[in-house]
Design an enzyme around this catalytic site. Structure first.
Site, PDB file in Angstrom:
ATOM      1  N   ASP A 168      -0.978  -2.834 -11.109  1.00 25.93           N
ATOM      2  CA  ASP A 168      -0.364  -1.828 -11.983  1.00 25.93           C
ATOM      3  C   ASP A 168      -0.830  -2.121 -13.410  1.00 25.93           C
ATOM      4  O   ASP A 168      -1.520  -3.106 -13.659  1.00 25.93           O
ATOM      5  CB  ASP A 168       1.163  -1.840 -11.835  1.00 25.93           C
ATOM      6  CG  ASP A 168       1.778  -3.135 -12.312  1.00 25.93           C
ATOM      7  OD1 ASP A 168       1.044  -3.993 -12.836  1.00 25.93           O
ATOM      8  OD2 ASP A 168       3.004  -3.298 -12.168  1.00 25.93           O
ATOM      9  N   GLN A 208       3.113  12.005 -14.855  1.00 25.76           N
ATOM     10  CA  GLN A 208       4.442  11.828 -15.448  1.00 25.76           C
ATOM     11  C   GLN A 208       5.053  13.222 -15.645  1.00 25.76           C
ATOM     12  O   GLN A 208       4.621  14.159 -15.024  1.00 25.76           O
ATOM     13  CB  GLN A 208       4.321  11.045 -16.769  1.00 25.76           C
ATOM     14  CG  GLN A 208       3.986   9.561 -16.572  1.00 25.76           C
ATOM     15  CD  GLN A 208       5.163   8.750 -16.016  1.00 25.76           C
ATOM     16  OE1 GLN A 208       6.309   9.200 -15.973  1.00 25.76           O
ATOM     17  NE2 GLN A 208       4.867   7.533 -15.546  1.00 25.76           N
ATOM     18  N   ASP A 225       4.540   1.233  -2.812  1.00 22.39           N
ATOM     19  CA  ASP A 225       4.870  -0.162  -3.103  1.00 22.39           C
ATOM     20  C   ASP A 225       6.347  -0.191  -3.439  1.00 22.39           C
ATOM     21  O   ASP A 225       6.885   0.805  -3.926  1.00 22.39           O
ATOM     22  CB  ASP A 225       4.089  -0.685  -4.322  1.00 22.39           C
ATOM     23  CG  ASP A 225       4.719  -0.222  -5.620  1.00 22.39           C
ATOM     24  OD1 ASP A 225       4.539   0.960  -5.979  1.00 22.39           O
ATOM     25  OD2 ASP A 225       5.439  -1.015  -6.251  1.00 22.39           O
ATOM     26  N   CYS A 283      13.006  -6.168  17.337  1.00 20.57           N
ATOM     27  CA  CYS A 283      11.931  -6.576  16.422  1.00 20.57           C
ATOM     28  C   CYS A 283      11.086  -7.678  17.044  1.00 20.57           C
ATOM     29  O   CYS A 283      11.616  -8.611  17.642  1.00 20.57           O
ATOM     30  CB  CYS A 283      12.537  -7.060  15.107  1.00 20.57           C
ATOM     31  SG  CYS A 283      11.292  -7.599  13.923  1.00 20.57           S
ATOM     32  N   CYS A 337       9.040  -9.676  15.312  1.00 22.87           N
ATOM     33  CA  CYS A 337       8.616 -10.676  14.324  1.00 22.87           C
ATOM     34  C   CYS A 337       9.053 -12.069  14.769  1.00 22.87           C
ATOM     35  O   CYS A 337       9.956 -12.211  15.604  1.00 22.87           O
ATOM     36  CB  CYS A 337       9.160 -10.344  12.932  1.00 22.87           C
ATOM     37  SG  CYS A 337      10.809 -10.978  12.594  1.00 22.87           S
ATOM     38  N   CYS A 392      12.841 -12.955  14.461  1.00 17.01           N
ATOM     39  CA  CYS A 392      13.713 -12.398  15.512  1.00 17.01           C
ATOM     40  C   CYS A 392      13.408 -13.003  16.883  1.00 17.01           C
ATOM     41  O   CYS A 392      14.277 -13.029  17.749  1.00 17.01           O
ATOM     42  CB  CYS A 392      13.580 -10.881  15.550  1.00 17.01           C
ATOM     43  SG  CYS A 392      14.204 -10.125  14.037  1.00 17.01           S
ATOM     44  N   HIS A 437      10.700 -11.061   8.169  1.00 13.71           N
ATOM     45  CA  HIS A 437      11.286  -9.984   8.976  1.00 13.71           C
ATOM     46  C   HIS A 437      11.226  -8.637   8.237  1.00 13.71           C
ATOM     47  O   HIS A 437      10.813  -7.627   8.816  1.00 13.71           O
ATOM     48  CB  HIS A 437      12.739 -10.296   9.350  1.00 13.71           C
ATOM     49  CG  HIS A 437      13.444  -9.082   9.852  1.00 13.71           C
ATOM     50  ND1 HIS A 437      13.316  -8.626  11.148  1.00 13.71           N
ATOM     51  CD2 HIS A 437      14.206  -8.156   9.208  1.00 13.71           C
ATOM     52  CE1 HIS A 437      13.974  -7.498  11.280  1.00 13.71           C
ATOM     53  NE2 HIS A 437      14.530  -7.192  10.125  1.00 13.71           N
TER      54      HIS A 437
HETATM   55 ZN   LIG Z   1      12.365  -9.362  12.882  1.00 14.16          ZN
END
Ligand SMILES: [Zn+2]
Length: 362
Positions: free
Chosen positions: A89, A187, A264, A302, A304, A307, A333
């Site tokens: 940015d 803008q 983002d 999940c 991940c 988890c 996660h």
């Molecule tokens: Zn997870």
């Protein structure tokens, strides 16, 4: 930079963005690496989560450790050992957040470093130069982020200043001979006419991509979506569209349906540090006593590693003890949830099932 649209469904687009440091499948989410690190996450973990691009903050990095130091360390990619694309940015939003500590003039912004109290002057040219030193793949123009609420007159003046700065950024970027892409920022506050004037001015200059700025700054969510509904369709179809600083999983899904490609937000990482976790059943606050003895994982659906291996009781315990491992597992996660959402959105655009998927999330 090359942007190839694979398919479109109504306003939504599934595309590929080819940057200097590699490919980004869109719609894409960029985790925020404020100081050249997505807090607690090694780059190899970010990649394993499916991250193809990250965002870094020019404002923070120019203050600490300084852009020249990073340039000497091989640019931000070499310094932080992230080999894929980086969007930087311009510093505009952080300066906007300084409030009374900054003074805006036609030439640029004077502000005091929140770290040292030192007086600093940032101009459009300096912002572009700093982003070049960081060796960013996508450079953002320096803009004046209009506060909310603001009268149309104030918004018009601020938007016009942003346009003059955008032109100066474009000139500085061309003169610098950089290979990086340069994005303009629309803008104009919550006023349709000002948003249109901003976009028209940016199109006259000509950028590689177009961002929607000045949203998610305290306005009601319905108003933000009203602005997006009116403005996103006006953005040129064959350039990437980046919605800055948004948002929750359902905000992202809604904005993808309206035609946004890049996102983002600090939410998944910042919330993870506060034990605020996004799951398929909604938000779980792991700090709550109800999780003290819970043997079940955070989210049964999940995949991940948090988890797969740990119970809610353990995550609750780590949070109570303020152990950094808790932050790492929570962040992993939340980022996994966001990156899985983006893959799901890409797939549903391809299969023509996006609208029912977005309704389900909402
Ligand atoms: Zn997870």
């Amino acid at each position: 930079m090359k942007f190839e649209i694979q398919c479109t469904r109504h306003a939504a687009r599934r595309a590929r963005l080819y940057c200097e440091h590699g490919l980004v499948d869109t719609p894409a989410f960029m985790p925020v690496g404020t100081y050249g690190a997505v807090k607690g996450m090694q780059p190899s973990i970010l990649e394993a989560l499916g991250t193809q691009i990250i965002l870094a903050n020019t404002f923070h990095l120019m203050l600490r450790p300084g852009a020249k130091l990073i340039e000497a360390q091989g640019g931000l990619h070499g310094f932080m050992q992230w080999r894929r694309p980086i969007l930087t940015d311009s510093g505009g939003f952080q300066i906007f957040s300084l409030g009374a500590l900054r003074t805006i003039t036609e030439e640029g912004v004077h502000f005091r470093s929140p770290l040292t109290g030192e007086s600093i002057f940032l101009t459009p040219e300096i912002s572009v130069e700093v982003q070049k030193q960081l060796q960013s793949d996508i450079v953002m123009v320096l803009d004046d982020c209009t506060p909310y609420p603001a009268s149309e007159k104030v918004v018009r003046q601020s938007m016009a200043l942003s346009l003059r700065w955008a032109k100066r950024c474009h000139c500085a970027h061309q003169a610098g001979g950089s290979q990086a892409a340069l994005f303009g920022i629309v803008q104009g506050g919550m006023y349709e006419k000002e948003r249109q004037a901003s976009l028209e001015g940016l199109l006259n200059i000509g950028f590689d991509g177009y961002a929607m700025g000045g949203l998610s700054v305290g306005e009601p969510k319905d108003l933000m979506f009203e602005v997006l509904e009116k403005t996103l369709p006006l953005l040129p179809a064959h350039h990437p569209r980046y919605l800055m600083g948004v948002g929750t999983p359902s905000d992202i899904a809604r904005a993808v349906a309206l035609g946004a490609d890049l996102f983002d937000c600090v939410l998944p990482t910042r919330h993870a540090r506060n034990g605020h976790l996004f799951t398929s059943e909604g938000v779980v606050r792991i700090r709550n006593a109800v999780h003290k003895n819970a043997k079940r994982p955070l989210d049964e659906r999940c995949a991940c590693s948090t988890c797969q291996h740990y119970s809610r009781a353990y995550l609750h315990h780590l949070d109570r003890c303020k152990d950094p491992l808790g932050v790492v597992l929570n962040t992993l996660h939340n980022l996994h949830t966001y990156q899985t959402l983006m893959k799901d959105l890409q797939r549903h655009i391809e299969h023509g099932t996006l609208s029912s998927f977005v309704k389900d999330i909402f």
